[in-house]
Design a protein around this motif. Structure first.
Motif, PDB file in Angstrom:
ATOM      1  N   LEU A  17      44.478  46.673  37.026  1.00  0.00           N
ATOM      2  CA  LEU A  17      43.801  45.672  36.210  1.00  0.00           C
ATOM      3  C   LEU A  17      42.378  45.409  36.699  1.00  0.00           C
ATOM      4  CD1 LEU A  17      46.718  43.157  35.616  1.00  0.00           C
ATOM      5  CD2 LEU A  17      45.798  44.866  34.031  1.00  0.00           C
ATOM      6  N   THR A  18      42.174  45.446  37.994  1.00  0.00           N
ATOM      7  CA  THR A  18      40.832  45.280  38.550  1.00  0.00           C
ATOM      8  C   THR A  18      39.921  46.407  38.069  1.00  0.00           C
ATOM      9  OG1 THR A  18      41.682  44.162  40.510  1.00  0.00           O
ATOM     10  CG2 THR A  18      39.479  45.111  40.684  1.00  0.00           C
ATOM     11  N   LEU A  19      40.446  47.626  38.091  1.00  0.00           N
ATOM     12  CA  LEU A  19      39.659  48.752  37.594  1.00  0.00           C
ATOM     13  C   LEU A  19      39.348  48.607  36.104  1.00  0.00           C
ATOM     14  CD1 LEU A  19      41.182  51.906  39.329  1.00  0.00           C
ATOM     15  CD2 LEU A  19      38.819  51.145  39.432  1.00  0.00           C
ATOM     16  N   LEU A  20      40.367  48.286  35.324  1.00  0.00           N
ATOM     17  CA  LEU A  20      40.189  48.225  33.872  1.00  0.00           C
ATOM     18  C   LEU A  20      39.279  47.092  33.408  1.00  0.00           C
ATOM     19  CD1 LEU A  20      43.741  48.912  32.404  1.00  0.00           C
ATOM     20  CD2 LEU A  20      41.732  50.367  32.277  1.00  0.00           C
ATOM     21  N   ALA A  34      29.633  50.786  41.908  1.00  0.00           N
ATOM     22  CA  ALA A  34      30.113  50.590  43.282  1.00  0.00           C
ATOM     23  C   ALA A  34      31.583  50.190  43.342  1.00  0.00           C
ATOM     24  CB  ALA A  34      29.261  49.542  43.993  1.00  0.00           C
ATOM     25  N   LEU A  35      32.024  49.286  42.482  1.00  0.00           N
ATOM     26  CA  LEU A  35      33.415  48.827  42.533  1.00  0.00           C
ATOM     27  C   LEU A  35      34.384  49.931  42.106  1.00  0.00           C
ATOM     28  CD1 LEU A  35      35.142  46.436  43.341  1.00  0.00           C
ATOM     29  CD2 LEU A  35      34.968  45.580  41.010  1.00  0.00           C
ATOM     30  N   GLY A  40      38.740  52.911  43.029  1.00  0.00           N
ATOM     31  CA  GLY A  40      39.387  54.108  42.493  1.00  0.00           C
ATOM     32  C   GLY A  40      40.340  54.772  43.476  1.00  0.00           C
ATOM     33  N   PRO A  41      39.876  55.100  44.676  1.00  0.00           N
ATOM     34  CA  PRO A  41      40.773  55.724  45.655  1.00  0.00           C
ATOM     35  C   PRO A  41      41.912  54.806  46.103  1.00  0.00           C
ATOM     36  CG  PRO A  41      38.489  56.104  46.251  1.00  0.00           C
ATOM     37  CD  PRO A  41      38.490  55.116  45.119  1.00  0.00           C
ATOM     38  N   ILE A  42      41.637  53.519  46.196  1.00  0.00           N
ATOM     39  CA  ILE A  42      42.688  52.573  46.578  1.00  0.00           C
ATOM     40  C   ILE A  42      43.771  52.553  45.510  1.00  0.00           C
ATOM     41  CG2 ILE A  42      43.213  50.118  46.951  1.00  0.00           C
ATOM     42  CD1 ILE A  42      40.330  49.908  48.148  1.00  0.00           C
ATOM     43  N   HIS A  43      43.348  52.452  44.256  1.00  0.00           N
ATOM     44  CA  HIS A  43      44.319  52.472  43.166  1.00  0.00           C
ATOM     45  C   HIS A  43      45.081  53.799  43.128  1.00  0.00           C
ATOM     46  CE1 HIS A  43      46.297  52.138  39.370  1.00  0.00           C
ATOM     47  NE2 HIS A  43      45.680  53.225  38.950  1.00  0.00           N
ATOM     48  N   GLY A  44      44.394  54.897  43.341  1.00  0.00           N
ATOM     49  CA  GLY A  44      45.051  56.205  43.347  1.00  0.00           C
ATOM     50  C   GLY A  44      46.140  56.293  44.402  1.00  0.00           C
ATOM     51  N   PHE A  45      45.847  55.805  45.581  1.00  0.00           N
ATOM     52  CA  PHE A  45      46.828  55.796  46.669  1.00  0.00           C
ATOM     53  C   PHE A  45      48.024  54.923  46.308  1.00  0.00           C
ATOM     54  CE2 PHE A  45      48.400  53.838  50.610  1.00  0.00           C
ATOM     55  CZ  PHE A  45      48.808  54.979  51.290  1.00  0.00           C
TER      56      PHE A  45
END
Length: 94
Positions: A17-20, A34-35, A40-45
């Motif tokens: 949700l933070t990404l979207l 920047a965000l 992105g990598p945090i969500h991917g993990f």
């Protein structure tokens, strides 16, 4: 184990949700990527961890095929992990 999965689901859902709703608008409307680069990598993990953990729990708890599919779909739908927890994990013993 279920409590850990609930926490992981919450973290994965929150990162998605933070990404979207925050990072992507900042990138495309504000010109600030920047965000997205950091989240992105945090969500991917977290996403990979959620899917692997869901697969493990599905085997351990003998989830039906319908519940398995719901768990995997929850990872790719906004608010999906929160819905899955309320609908399918509410009755499981923590």
């Amino acid at each position: 184990m279920i409590q850990a999965f609930k926490i992981l689901g919450w973290l994965e859902g929150a990162s998605f949700l933070t990404l979207l709703f925050i990072a992507m608008p900042l990138k495309y409307m504000g010109g600030n990527p920047a965000l997205v680069k950091s989240m992105g990598p945090i969500h991917g993990f977290l996403f990979i961890g959620y899917v692997l953990f869901a697969n493990f729990l599905a085997s351990e708890l003998r989830w039906s095929g319908k519940t398995r599919v719901a768990a995997f779909l929850a990872a790719v739908l906004p608010f999906g992990t929160f819905w899955f927890e309320r609908k399918h994990l509410k009755t499981e013993k923590a």
